[in-house]
Motif scaffolding. Structure first.
Motif, PDB file in Angstrom:
ATOM      1  N   GLY A   1      37.534  42.270 149.405  1.00  0.00           N
ATOM      2  CA  GLY A   1      37.159  42.303 150.831  1.00  0.00           C
ATOM      3  C   GLY A   1      37.928  41.359 151.726  1.00  0.00           C
ATOM      4  N   CYS A   2      38.748  40.459 151.171  1.00  0.00           N
ATOM      5  CA  CYS A   2      39.404  39.500 152.063  1.00  0.00           C
ATOM      6  C   CYS A   2      40.526  40.165 152.860  1.00  0.00           C
ATOM      7  CB  CYS A   2      39.944  38.297 151.277  1.00  0.00           C
ATOM      8  SG  CYS A   2      41.431  38.649 150.339  1.00  0.00           S
ATOM      9  N   VAL A   3      40.851  39.570 153.991  1.00  0.00           N
ATOM     10  CA  VAL A   3      41.928  40.108 154.819  1.00  0.00           C
ATOM     11  C   VAL A   3      43.269  39.610 154.293  1.00  0.00           C
ATOM     12  CG1 VAL A   3      42.907  40.223 157.142  1.00  0.00           C
ATOM     13  CG2 VAL A   3      40.422  40.126 156.834  1.00  0.00           C
ATOM     14  N   GLU A   4      43.336  38.285 154.048  1.00  0.00           N
ATOM     15  CA  GLU A   4      44.572  37.705 153.545  1.00  0.00           C
ATOM     16  C   GLU A   4      44.225  36.601 152.557  1.00  0.00           C
ATOM     17  OE1 GLU A   4      48.656  36.981 155.712  1.00  0.00           O
ATOM     18  OE2 GLU A   4      47.044  37.097 157.188  1.00  0.00           O
ATOM     19  N   PHE A   5      45.113  36.418 151.597  1.00  0.00           N
ATOM     20  CA  PHE A   5      44.889  35.396 150.576  1.00  0.00           C
ATOM     21  C   PHE A   5      46.257  34.784 150.283  1.00  0.00           C
ATOM     22  CE2 PHE A   5      42.936  34.719 146.035  1.00  0.00           C
ATOM     23  CZ  PHE A   5      42.942  33.356 146.259  1.00  0.00           C
ATOM     24  N   ILE A   6      46.499  33.643 150.914  1.00  0.00           N
ATOM     25  CA  ILE A   6      47.804  32.989 150.782  1.00  0.00           C
ATOM     26  C   ILE A   6      47.701  31.906 149.702  1.00  0.00           C
ATOM     27  CG2 ILE A   6      49.487  31.543 152.001  1.00  0.00           C
ATOM     28  CD1 ILE A   6      48.291  33.064 154.600  1.00  0.00           C
ATOM     29  N   GLY A   7      48.561  31.984 148.725  1.00  0.00           N
ATOM     30  CA  GLY A   7      48.514  31.017 147.622  1.00  0.00           C
ATOM     31  C   GLY A   7      47.549  31.439 146.528  1.00  0.00           C
ATOM     32  N   ALA A   8      47.433  32.760 146.300  1.00  0.00           N
ATOM     33  CA  ALA A   8      46.497  33.277 145.290  1.00  0.00           C
ATOM     34  C   ALA A   8      46.842  32.766 143.885  1.00  0.00           C
ATOM     35  CB  ALA A   8      46.498  34.799 145.315  1.00  0.00           C
ATOM     36  N   GLU A   9      48.142  32.603 143.617  1.00  0.00           N
ATOM     37  CA  GLU A   9      48.561  32.175 142.270  1.00  0.00           C
ATOM     38  C   GLU A   9      47.980  30.797 141.937  1.00  0.00           C
ATOM     39  OE1 GLU A   9      50.881  31.685 144.909  1.00  0.00           O
ATOM     40  OE2 GLU A   9      50.478  33.814 145.237  1.00  0.00           O
TER      41      GLU A   9
ATOM     42  N   GLU B   1      48.900  21.989 148.115  1.00  0.00           N
ATOM     43  CA  GLU B   1      48.812  22.669 149.417  1.00  0.00           C
ATOM     44  C   GLU B   1      47.720  23.707 149.285  1.00  0.00           C
ATOM     45  OE1 GLU B   1      52.627  24.179 150.657  1.00  0.00           O
ATOM     46  OE2 GLU B   1      53.620  22.393 149.870  1.00  0.00           O
ATOM     47  N   GLN B   2      46.668  23.567 150.077  1.00  0.00           N
ATOM     48  CA  GLN B   2      45.523  24.447 149.897  1.00  0.00           C
ATOM     49  C   GLN B   2      45.906  25.915 150.075  1.00  0.00           C
ATOM     50  OE1 GLN B   2      42.627  23.292 152.894  1.00  0.00           O
ATOM     51  NE2 GLN B   2      43.599  24.509 154.498  1.00  0.00           N
ATOM     52  N   SER B   3      45.286  26.761 149.257  1.00  0.00           N
ATOM     53  CA  SER B   3      45.381  28.186 149.500  1.00  0.00           C
ATOM     54  C   SER B   3      44.505  28.505 150.699  1.00  0.00           C
ATOM     55  CB  SER B   3      44.913  28.967 148.280  1.00  0.00           C
ATOM     56  OG  SER B   3      45.721  28.632 147.177  1.00  0.00           O
ATOM     57  N   VAL B   4      44.751  29.664 151.266  1.00  0.00           N
ATOM     58  CA  VAL B   4      44.046  30.034 152.495  1.00  0.00           C
ATOM     59  C   VAL B   4      43.545  31.458 152.335  1.00  0.00           C
ATOM     60  CG1 VAL B   4      44.584  30.778 154.851  1.00  0.00           C
ATOM     61  CG2 VAL B   4      45.196  28.463 154.093  1.00  0.00           C
ATOM     62  N   MET B   5      42.239  31.643 152.567  1.00  0.00           N
ATOM     63  CA  MET B   5      41.689  33.000 152.503  1.00  0.00           C
ATOM     64  C   MET B   5      40.957  33.313 153.796  1.00  0.00           C
ATOM     65  SD  MET B   5      38.976  34.708 149.841  1.00  0.00           S
ATOM     66  CE  MET B   5      40.146  35.074 148.548  1.00  0.00           C
ATOM     67  N   THR B   6      41.325  34.435 154.399  1.00  0.00           N
ATOM     68  CA  THR B   6      40.602  34.853 155.601  1.00  0.00           C
ATOM     69  C   THR B   6      39.734  36.059 155.283  1.00  0.00           C
ATOM     70  OG1 THR B   6      42.505  36.163 156.276  1.00  0.00           O
ATOM     71  CG2 THR B   6      42.291  33.973 157.240  1.00  0.00           C
TER      72      THR B   6
END
Lengths: 411, 411
Positions: A24-32, A224-229
């Motif tokens: 359901g997330c829109v974006e997930f930056i740094g998923a790895e 560097e924190q991952s970011v999830m919107t």
């Protein structure tokens, strides 16, 4: 992180976890990075830090907020410790520009009170054991002028201007105060102070979340924190985002009957979005139900009942959910009410005759008065004889005038 | 300020004062306010606050700086108390972005030492009695995060972007750090903290000085400082602004002989600008001299001697000035040296044979060696026989090779 041998069993668990995390997330930056932390959790139980910020001035939460809260709860299952961050620093200083009349400074007591209100609500979804309620005044209030200069030195004007609303307002010559540049920096500094591994926010928060990621690099945090919107949930009308001011919401503390009835009132197509974003059903279960509905094996109304039961039982409990279902079926029993009756929204305190007129059940309020006096009106199966009746409680009401005229009224 | 009866005598004094105050400035915003303060000074002796900021990292002052210092001295005559502000706050934190290698943080001891160096120099021009040496770390160092937010709330991004260099760099996509927005605000806050009535600065400082004016309004100081900008003085070459790095300067602590000789070396047209900006002659006296030069009643060289005497006597004393004049006349007596000989600039330590070659007095360095050995060279009227001679001191040198070849060398 050191390389580790991962057994196929662990790999499978991690894959499942990542699939639920992604859901359901829109974006997930740094998923790895998060995948590596989940893997570490499964191999040696080490937890990681998940941050989400909340506005201390608006402690009334609804299902729209639960999109984020449920995602946080998902992280808790896979090793995340939640930093539930209440942004009291700016709230207790108010709007320093003095421009916004509405942004009054909160007192310490008000912030405390709102925090308590938050706890009552969010612990319906989050596990208190792995949740820290934090207040950013604790570290932001301690920054001195040198710290503040250091903070502002890490970001350029041009990058800040890339934030959509700044770009737009600068082009339109609509004033932006320099203090507005400070807020994303302070929010980003929260991630430095909390040593976050991931920050979650609404889709409109992407820019600010990325500032946190950049600042952790500038402050040499070693991560560097991952970011999830997450998307903004549509309200009961299926069009606008759920919000208190549009009165298209289900509050987290609504009673079970209201909650159940409101969920059943949503459009069939919206139902699948609610399933994905705010139910406890797995993606597999949802997919299977969806196929059944499409093949005709499951009536959409039945699927919606499953959704309503799921939502009510997660915010109350299973017994309450079943009681609400029973209540609903008694009140709105199929034999009495047609399947699709028109829905109207009114403000709290609306006068019944006005509501009858506007929902076109009567040609005039005087006719409505006469009909009510004659005993032709029932609301939720109860006869109403008071022509001055007002809707004094929020909720859903089925109005019947005479034998065949129906309307669904939402207050 | 309450209305007051002003006698014609006082009015005349005020008019004269304002004429001297206005002299040579580029812009004077809020002149009426200063006029009212000068009037008050003449009627009841009440002083007012005049601010000028100085860079704690560059304590070597030259005549270019004296444009501002002389204006401050003028204000002292008419009731101004000078806040000589050393911007140690940013100097002791260095460049927070870490980008500028040259902007190293100064230690407390270095700042103290530079301040002492400043005092030695500026009290040649300013009256110590009405001069406060201030350090902005005293108040800027005490600001906390809330104070800093308040400060940034008073200025908009668009207004800040109006500063020429910001506009230019933003257009060119050359990065501007947000911390650079902070400096004008902090400089402006200095005016709030010092409760300034007027701030003076170079012509390139206008924007920053106006920020101080705006912030005094925002902080409701009950006054808005006037702003005066002074031109940048051209150096000895008459083209570039005076600066140490261009080696076209006269240092405030240069010895009297060097100072006198350097002033005499400037172009006739530049002389009038120096008279206006850095001499103690009144505008009337200057105008009268100028007329005399134009009519031929006064030789320009004589006028330049008056200027040189004035500058040397104000930075040393009258005796030293006359001694310097005598020395100069002995060394560079008219009968020996032609009126216009070519001038060349060399670095400290330059070898005489190289200098002779480059100033075209000799076709080669080997020829130069031979001529020197033969006793053909004199420097400032002294015979030089050392073919390895190097210019080991700054100053002006008249070189004579043989009977007719001359050059003026400036080191």
């Amino acid at each position: 992180m050191e390389k580790q041998e991962i057994s196929p069993q662990v790999q499978e668990l991690v894959n499942e976890a990542m699939s639920e995390i992604n859901r359901g997330c829109v974006e997930f930056i740094g998923a790895e990075y998060i995948q590596s932390l989940v893997t570490r959790f499964y191999t040696n139980g080490k937890t990681f830090i998940v941050k989400a910020g909340f506005d201390p001035t608006a402690p009334d939460l609804h299902l729209g907020h639960s999109v984020l809260l449920r995602k946080l709860a998902t992280f808790q299952k896979y090793g995340g410790v939640i930093k539930f961050l209440i942004g009291d620093f700016t709230a207790t200083i108010g709007d320093p520009s003095g421009k916004s009349q509405t942004r009054k400074a909160l007192t310490f007591e008000e912030v405390e009170k709102n925090a308590e209100t938050y706890k009552e609500q969010v612990f319906k979804i989050l596990d208190p054991k792995n949740t820290d309620i934090c207040f950013n005044k604790e570290w932001l209030g301690k920054l001195n002028s040198v710290d503040m200069l250091r903070l502002t030195s890490f970001y350029s004007v041009a990058r800040m201007m890339e934030r959509d609303d700044f770009t737009k307002r600068f082009k339109e010559n609509s004033p932006i105060s320099i203090v507005e540049f400070m807020y994303p920096l302070l929010q980003g500094y929260d991630s430095v102070a909390l040593n976050c591994d991931i920050e979650l926010g609404g889709n409109d928060q992407k820019f600010n979340l990325l500032v946190g990621r950049a600042l952790q690099r500038s402050y040499e945090c070693g991560k560097e924190q991952s970011v999830m919107t997450m998307p903004l949930l549509e309200g009961l009308d299926g069009v606008n985002k759920m919000s208190k001011s549009l009165n298209n919401y289900i509050g987290l503390t609504d009673n079970a009957n209201d909650m159940y009835g409101k969920v059943l009132s949503i459009d069939d197509s919206l139902m699948w979005r609610y399933f994905e974003l705010i139910s406890s059903k797995s993606l597999k279960e949802i997919e299977s139900m969806r196929r059944d509905v499409e093949s005709g094996a499951l009536h959409p109304k039945k699927a919606k009942e499953i959704l309503a039961l799921d939502i009510v039982s997660s915010l109350h409990d299973l017994n309450a959910a079943h009681a609400a279902q029973e209540h609903f079926n008694n009140v709105f029993s199929k034999k009495e009410i047609p399947n699709d009756i028109p829905t109207f929204h009114f403000e709290l305190g609306e006068w019944i005759c006005k509501a009858l007129l506007e929902s076109k059940l009567t040609p005039s309020t005087s006719q409505a008065r006469r009909d009510i006096k004659a005993g032709a009106l029932s609301i939720n199966n109860e006869k109403i004889l008071d022509e001055n009746y007002k809707f004094s409680q929020k909720g859903e009401y089925i109005i019947k005038l005479g034998k065949r005229k129906f309307a669904r009224i939402i207050i």
